[in-house]
Design a protein around this motif. Structure first.
Motif, PDB file in Angstrom:
ATOM      1  N   SER A 229      11.155 -52.990 -18.059  1.00 24.55           N
ATOM      2  CA  SER A 229       9.766 -53.438 -17.998  1.00 24.55           C
ATOM      3  C   SER A 229       9.546 -54.728 -18.771  1.00 24.55           C
ATOM      4  O   SER A 229       8.562 -55.416 -18.585  1.00 24.55           O
ATOM      5  CB  SER A 229       8.867 -52.338 -18.577  1.00 24.55           C
ATOM      6  N   SER A 230      10.480 -55.061 -19.672  1.00 26.02           N
ATOM      7  CA  SER A 230      10.294 -56.246 -20.502  1.00 26.02           C
ATOM      8  C   SER A 230      10.543 -57.546 -19.742  1.00 26.02           C
ATOM      9  O   SER A 230      10.324 -58.630 -20.279  1.00 26.02           O
ATOM     10  CB  SER A 230      11.253 -56.175 -21.700  1.00 26.02           C
ATOM     11  N   GLY A 231      11.014 -57.414 -18.497  1.00 29.54           N
ATOM     12  CA  GLY A 231      11.270 -58.622 -17.712  1.00 29.54           C
ATOM     13  C   GLY A 231      12.529 -59.337 -18.149  1.00 29.54           C
ATOM     14  O   GLY A 231      12.626 -60.550 -18.055  1.00 29.54           O
ATOM     15  N   ALA A 232      13.510 -58.567 -18.648  1.00 31.27           N
ATOM     16  CA  ALA A 232      14.762 -59.176 -19.088  1.00 31.27           C
ATOM     17  C   ALA A 232      15.411 -59.902 -17.918  1.00 31.27           C
ATOM     18  O   ALA A 232      15.249 -59.544 -16.762  1.00 31.27           O
ATOM     19  CB  ALA A 232      15.701 -58.091 -19.624  1.00 31.27           C
ATOM     20  N   SER A 233      16.182 -60.932 -18.225  1.00 33.29           N
ATOM     21  CA  SER A 233      16.722 -61.801 -17.188  1.00 33.29           C
ATOM     22  C   SER A 233      17.750 -61.102 -16.306  1.00 33.29           C
ATOM     23  O   SER A 233      17.873 -61.424 -15.139  1.00 33.29           O
ATOM     24  CB  SER A 233      17.357 -63.034 -17.840  1.00 33.29           C
ATOM     25  N   ASP A 234      18.483 -60.097 -16.856  1.00 38.75           N
ATOM     26  CA  ASP A 234      19.520 -59.445 -16.073  1.00 38.75           C
ATOM     27  C   ASP A 234      18.925 -58.306 -15.258  1.00 38.75           C
ATOM     28  O   ASP A 234      19.115 -57.145 -15.557  1.00 38.75           O
ATOM     29  CB  ASP A 234      20.625 -58.917 -17.004  1.00 38.75           C
ATOM     30  N   THR A 235      18.186 -58.645 -14.220  1.00 40.62           N
ATOM     31  CA  THR A 235      17.569 -57.607 -13.391  1.00 40.62           C
ATOM     32  C   THR A 235      18.526 -57.072 -12.345  1.00 40.62           C
ATOM     33  O   THR A 235      18.197 -56.124 -11.633  1.00 40.62           O
ATOM     34  CB  THR A 235      16.312 -58.170 -12.696  1.00 40.62           C
ATOM     35  N   SER A 236      19.704 -57.651 -12.209  1.00 41.11           N
ATOM     36  CA  SER A 236      20.665 -57.173 -11.220  1.00 41.11           C
ATOM     37  C   SER A 236      21.440 -55.969 -11.731  1.00 41.11           C
ATOM     38  O   SER A 236      22.088 -55.269 -10.963  1.00 41.11           O
ATOM     39  CB  SER A 236      21.650 -58.287 -10.864  1.00 41.11           C
ATOM     40  N   GLY A 237      21.406 -55.707 -13.030  1.00 38.07           N
ATOM     41  CA  GLY A 237      22.129 -54.582 -13.593  1.00 38.07           C
ATOM     42  C   GLY A 237      21.346 -53.285 -13.451  1.00 38.07           C
ATOM     43  O   GLY A 237      20.235 -53.241 -12.938  1.00 38.07           O
ATOM     44  N   THR A 238      21.949 -52.218 -13.925  1.00 38.61           N
ATOM     45  CA  THR A 238      21.324 -50.896 -13.882  1.00 38.61           C
ATOM     46  C   THR A 238      20.695 -50.578 -15.226  1.00 38.61           C
ATOM     47  O   THR A 238      21.321 -50.755 -16.270  1.00 38.61           O
ATOM     48  CB  THR A 238      22.378 -49.824 -13.541  1.00 38.61           C
TER      49      THR A 238
END
Length: 446
Positions: free
Chosen positions: A28-37
């Motif tokens: 939910s924090s909008g971290a850049s690594d959204t492709s991970g699990t």
């Protein structure tokens, strides 16, 4: 709290975080690594969670494609919220379970089979008694994490010295319904004092203890089960309650009389209302001895402003009999299919020596991964605390089973108000236990 420690309030207050409770959802924090699990792990103990956060950091360093968030749900809400979330398929990817709760989720098909997930030999690395607790229908359903060992007795060395009691005396105590054989109650009376310091059984005692000798109370794990087992009694037969038997009745009557007649333990009105009352009274110097488990070691170490130590559990007519217990980590069988490989990796990590060593490193609990237990013992050795009584009491395997059953919580909720009355002296012990047993079993059948 750090990024990994999510409060229940935050989860209830933001829909994005609610969605994070579903397997494989982005942070939910909008971290850049959204492709991970992103996986979420639910637990109730914030102290233990701090150790888990360190373990997770090491796991993420080795598995950068996986992010893990800890969801702390307080104990008072934990089981209700977990039932609701499992039923609506919104439970976390992994969640802590105890022996009295997990079987309901097994029977409803919500837990991963650990033997299938990690291999049938994985259990060989874990504490056998905890493995046994989480085995149902010949299959293991959760990865053992925390091991309670046995019950022992914390003592306030200053209060013992004031009463001219050597701590070694605690290791030789015997409780018995036969007053000629009972050494436990006489010592408890010696340690129970009024405001003027007069013991409860000495002329001049004003009738109002301000210092109690013992923590006897309506505490299932720390008090009722050990006293029941050490008198040859039982609490359950399989999943059903059978505590109205003669031996258990005799044990409970001893406890009730110690509280209400001898007045060597705090009033049931106080201990029934708060499971932490005895621990807090001990830390405040109002209780000379406190019977409990290793789960309170850190609390006592950090909260006691007096000299203290740990002694053996008192023996009963059948010797010393303790309960031993454990907490395990379950994998959500209904989590997103794409997240199952990551869940498997995280379960394997927490079941490994490397992943579990963090749990014992700060003394907060004993890892159920046997090779990781050294970190726990090393911590308390540096603190000069002898933890042997928690382990010596179960060396000969004289134990009474911990609470169990898929509907245990419902049964316990039905019998608890009657137990409260029994311990408060408001209802006769034999009749009360029969009434409580009937109420508990009716709830199991409902």
């Amino acid at each position: 709290m750090t990024r990994k420690l999510l409060s229940l309030a935050a989860i209830l207050g933001a829909s994005a975080l609610t969605l994070a409770g579903c397997a494989g959802s982005p942070e939910s924090s909008g971290a850049s690594d959204t492709s991970g699990t992103t996986l979420t792990l639910r637990m109730w103990d914030e102290t233990v969670a701090k150790s888990y956060e360190k373990s997770i950091s090491a796991f993420e360093a080795e598995n950068p494609e996986i992010n893990v968030d800890i969801n702390i749900v307080p104990w008072t809400d934990y089981w209700t919220k977990l039932r609701q979330d499992v039923a609506t398929k919104k439970a976390d990817d992994l969640f802590m379970v105890n022996a009295s709760s997990y079987s309901a989720y097994v029977d409803s098909g919500n837990l991963l089979d650990i033997g299938t997930t990690l291999g049938v030999n994985a259990k060989n690395a874990w504490e056998p008694s905890v493995v046994d607790q989480y085995t149902r229908n010949d299959k293991l359903w959760a990865v053992p994490q925390l091991y309670d060992a046995g019950i022992a007795v914390y003592y306030n060395a200053d209060l013992l010295a004031a009463a001219e009691v050597n701590p070694e005396e605690l290791n030789d105590l015997t409780w018995s319904p036969d007053v000629e054989k009972d050494t436990y109650l006489p010592l408890a009376k010696k340690l129970t004092r009024d405001a003027a310091g007069v013991p409860v059984d000495v002329e001049g005692f004003d009738g109002t203890p301000v210092q109690y000798g013992t923590s006897l109370s309506n505490d299932g794990q720390a008090i009722i089960l050990p006293f029941t087992g050490s008198n040859g009694g039982t609490f359950q037969d399989g999943d059903d309650f059978n505590f109205a038997n003669a031996q258990t009745t005799e044990s409970v009557k001893y406890l009730v009389d110690a509280i209400n007649t001898s007045k060597v333990a705090p009033p049931a009105a106080e201990t029934n209302a708060s499971g932490d009352y005895a621990r807090d009274a001990f830390l405040e110097g109002r209780l000379a001895t406190f019977q409990s488990g290793v789960y309170n070691l850190k609390n006592v170490s950090e909260g006691a402003a007096f000299k203290w130590g740990v002694a053996m559990l008192p023996a009963g007519p059948e010797g010393r009999v303790s309960v031993t217990n454990g907490v395990a980590l379950a994998g959500n069988a209904n989590a997103d299919k794409d997240s199952q490989p990551a869940i498997k990796k995280l379960l394997a990590w927490f079941g490994s020596t490397e992943g579990a060593t963090f749990i014992g490193a700060e003394g907060s609990h004993i890892p159920a991964v046997t090779e990781a237990q050294k970190s726990f013992f090393d911590y308390w050795k540096k603190e000069n605390v002898d933890v042997d009584p928690f382990f010596d009491v179960i060396k000969d395997n004289k134990t009474i089973p911990a609470f169990t059953g898929p509907k245990f919580e419902s049964g316990a909720a039905a019998y608890k108000p009657i137990f409260d009355q029994i311990f408060a002296g408001q209802i006769e012990v034999r009749d009360g236990l029969k009434k409580a047993q009937d109420a508990g079993n009716a709830a199991l059948a409902g």
